[in-house]
Design an enzyme around this catalytic site. Structure first.
Site, PDB file in Angstrom:
ATOM      1  N   ARG A   1     -10.914  11.578   9.294  1.00 33.82           N
ATOM      2  CA  ARG A   1     -11.767  11.800   8.366  1.00 33.82           C
ATOM      3  C   ARG A   1     -13.012  10.911   8.645  1.00 33.82           C
ATOM      4  NH1 ARG A   1     -10.489   9.581   3.312  1.00 33.82           N
ATOM      5  NH2 ARG A   1     -11.867   7.883   3.638  1.00 33.82           N
TER       6      ARG A   1
ATOM      7  N   HIS B   1       0.764  -1.071  -0.148  1.00 26.55           N
ATOM      8  CA  HIS B   1       0.098  -0.009  -0.003  1.00 26.55           C
ATOM      9  C   HIS B   1       0.850   1.377   0.110  1.00 26.55           C
ATOM     10  CE1 HIS B   1      -3.014   3.015   1.864  1.00 26.55           C
ATOM     11  NE2 HIS B   1      -3.617   2.301   0.891  1.00 26.55           N
TER      12      HIS B   1
END
Length: 731
Positions: A587, A458
């Protein structure tokens, strides 16, 4: 591999209790995710947002919910029905049944409000502004005549009705495909014989069918299912369609491959798993609220579906609101959207013919999407053509169609350079796209590596090896976001360009680790998961705790998408108890409970939901006034710490470090337009600037203004420097 040594203080991590924390101190991950989608829905409901932006947020809500059911709900159902063990046991103590029950309760309420907003606010307001989504009963004779021809010539040849009877078992329905279930009656029989059939609405045709322009400045559309529905009798000679209802089924789409499952190669195993995914278990049924009990019985009891009542969602509007995002893309209607913003070119790269000369002069930070992702494309494109470049190595997690980076890598290989691409085939829901890109790169001569079995790659890294006038030099790009020019226009991320030798050595070691069997590298700057990242973050938090206990300056600010890892949360709780002031900008999912007396009263968590998707990961540690700032590809989650290859890296240049602390984190913490504050009970409260009496600050607009400033030679002037004492911000 060599262990990282903590720079600065040699403080050892605090000893964690062998007893797990009280489950009540954690917010459930899945319910926290639903709260995130609530914040997106709040933007769809907010009348201060332009109308088409509200529609876009409504479509985002629906898309988010799709993936939530495909992956998270599917995983819980597999735990409940198939006795699968969870990858990470939830620290809040909720079992799969209790989670599914609460998810169903909240999701049904959420979907009801989602459709109410569309039906009572957005749909009529769109019509008032000249954008009409017309129902069959709203059409004129002329419009129906046009649709008759459209149906005959464009739609009818594609349709395939599928009967349901003992000779025709219930058909396999593709994941998220739109379908009509039909009740058909014989003509001339009394009473008529009733039969059932399913008809897939063709996905190869546009869902919104435009009607002819009538010269009045209005744009009119009809949903494809409303074109098909009234004209179905043509498909069933000797029968009539007595009733119909639109529906779609969501299936388990998670793809997790264990090392023991890999047979000949990771690629072939993933290809086979992708084929099997089409047959994933059904997890949700969305159906028009016009459907009667006969339709529901046919669908729920079908062996291929087998859904409980809690899995059924009746909707009072178009099934699958994601299709309506096409209206957002209509030309014109600028007054119904946010003002357009063109990403800026950073001053250090503007008018520079040679990007490598610019990087030799100084480290360069780029704040996307406010500053152009074109700088990253330029880096790879120049490397592909530069005769002094010897090799390029890059990780690719999520890419896009017509990606110029893919083209540049292929061209570099054709130009005789050593090119290596680490293509992550297990990027969720992008697996097939990545396989296509990998094959194209291989065909061009690129050495393609598919990652490490059991670990997703990732991290975002690119390494260019160049023969400079004074010897071989390594140029490195590290980022928090994907090498994807499409998403880079609406995801907020940070990029660092550097040619510091220690970064270059670490980047080479990272690619050797990913492509071979390298071990034993003594890492200089990169902190790599799954080996070291979790321990390093805990140690950094514990150092702030230790400093606070000794009366030294201690402060933590961290920005990420999700905070889930129990170890990191426990370390943050301990730091808060020692008096460390902690601000978290999270978030999405946050399992930490802030503001709990004697535990987390020094922790404040905000979430910013605005036009651009907040995606950057940043960590600031005051470190007794010798501050450290890190960027990372990783969220603070067990999967990132333990099941992915991730990197965290320091910002060494004091100028860039100050910009991140004052000009990015400081501004985000002052947002009082799009920020919400997490409460101890897991709910979020929107900050009201009128109540606080402070100037209105919308961080994403501030960042746009700052990008314009930085594109010139004028120094940046942040809204306020970090450390300013303001109620509710730095306390």
């Amino acid at each position: 591999m060599a262990q990282h040594q903590l720079n600065g203080s040699g403080t050892a991590p605090v000893a964690r209790s062998s007893n797990p924390l009280d489950p009540a101190l954690f917010i459930n991950r899945e319910l926290s995710w639903l709260n995130f989608d609530e914040r997106v829905l709040e933007e769809a409901r907010d009348p201060s947002n332009p109308l088409l932006e509200r529609l876009r947020f409504l479509a985002i809500c629906a898309s988010n919910l799709d993936e939530f059911f495909e992956v998270r709900v599917a995983g819980l159902q597999a735990q409940l029905y198939d006795n699968l063990e969870p990858q990470d046991a939830p620290p809040d103590g909720m079992g799969p049944l209790s989670q599914l029950t609460e998810i169903s309760r909240r999701a049904h309420d959420f979907v009801g409000r989602q459709y109410e907003i569309y039906r009572t606010e957005i749909h009529p307001q769109l019509a008032a502004h000249g954008i009409h989504v017309c129902g069959p009963d709203e059409l004129s004779e002329t419009q129906n005549a046009f649709l008759d021809k459209y149906f005959d010539w464009q739609v009818y040849p594609v349709l395939t009705p599928l009967a349901i009877d003992p000779a025709h078992p219930f058909p396999h329905l593709h994941n998220k495909s739109l379908n009509l279930i039909l009740r058909i009656e014989t003509i001339g029989q009394d009473p008529p014989r009733q039969l059932y059939a399913v008809l897939q609405v063709p996905s190869v045709l546009n869902r919104l069918v435009p009607l002819p322009d009538e010269g009045d400045g209005q744009r009119r559309f009809v949903l494809l299912e409303d074109v098909i529905g009234p004209r179905l009798d043509a498909l069933f000679g000797g029968f009539k369609v007595a009733a119909r209802a639109a529906f779609r089924v969501t299936r388990n789409s998670d793809l997790t491959i264990q090392e023991t499952e890999v047979k000949s190669s990771l690629l072939s195993t993933i290809q086979e798993t992708l084929r099997q995914r089409k047959w994933g278990a059904a997890v949700r049924l969305e159906i028009s609220d016009r459907a009667d009990e006969g339709f529901l019985a046919q669908l729920q009891t079908a062996p291929a579906l087998d859904l409980d009542d809690r899995d059924v969602y009746k909707v009072s509007g178009p099934v699958d609101l994601t299709a309506l995002v096409a209206l957002y893309k209509l030309e014109g209607f600028r007054e119904l959207k946010e003002p357009a913003f063109e990403p800026q070119i950073v001053a250090s790269l503007a008018n520079r013919a040679n990007v490598f000369a610019a990087i030799r002069e100084q480290d360069i930070l780029v704040h996307h999407p406010y500053e152009s992702f074109g700088s990253v494309v330029q880096f790879i494109e120049q490397a592909s053509e530069d005769p002094q470049v010897l090799a390029i190595k890059q990780t690719l997690y999520r890419t896009s169609d017509d990606n110029p980076i893919i083209t540049a890598l292929a061209r570099a290989a054709e130009n005789g350079k050593q090119v290596t691409a680490l293509v992550e085939l297990q990027a969720r829901l992008d697996e097939e796209n990545n396989i296509v890109k990998a094959r194209a790169l291989q065909k061009a001569g690129v050495h393609v590596v598919y990652g490490m079995v059991g670990l997703k790659t990732h991290c975002k890294a690119a390494l260019v090896v160049r023969r400079d006038h004074d010897g071989i030099r390594r140029y490195v790009h590290l980022g928090t976001g994907n090498y994807n020019p499409t998403t880079a226009r609406f995801y907020t991320d940070l990029s660092l360009f550097t040619c510091r030798s220690d970064f270059g050595e670490d980047a080479s070691a990272l690619f050797n680790l990913l492509t071979g069997y390298s071990q034993g590298h003594g890492w200089h700057k990169l902190i790599v998961a799954p080996m070291h990242l979790a321990d390093r973050i805990t140690a950094l938090i514990d150092r702030e705790r230790s400093n606070a206990e000794r009366g030294l300056p201690a402060r933590i600010i961290a920005k990420m998408n999700s905070l889930v890892d129990p170890g990191a949360i426990e370390a943050l709780y301990a730091a808060s108890q020692a008096g460390v002031r902690i601000d978290l900008i999270v978030r999405g999912i946050c399992c930490l409970r802030p503001g709990m007396p004697k535990l987390s009263e020094n922790i404040r968590v905000i979430s910013i939901v605005d036009k651009f998707l907040e995606h950057s990961r940043i960590a600031y540690f005051q470190n007794n006034d010798a501050p450290q700032v890190f960027l990372s590809s990783a969220d603070w989650m067990p999967r990132n710490f333990r099941r992915r290859v991730e990197i965290m890296f320091p910002i060494e240049d004091p100028r860039l470090r100050n910009r991140i602390v004052d000009g990015i984190l400081g501004v985000a913490l002052m947002d009082n337009v799009k920020a919400r504050v997490l409460q101890p009970d897991g709910t979020y409260r929107r900050i009201a600037s009128a109540e606080s009496g402070e100037p209105v600050v919308r961080s994403q607009v501030e960042f746009q203004n700052m990008a314009r400033e930085l594109s010139s030679t004028d120094p940046i002037r942040p809204v306020t420097p970090l450390g300013t004492t303001q109620a509710g911000v730095f306390r």
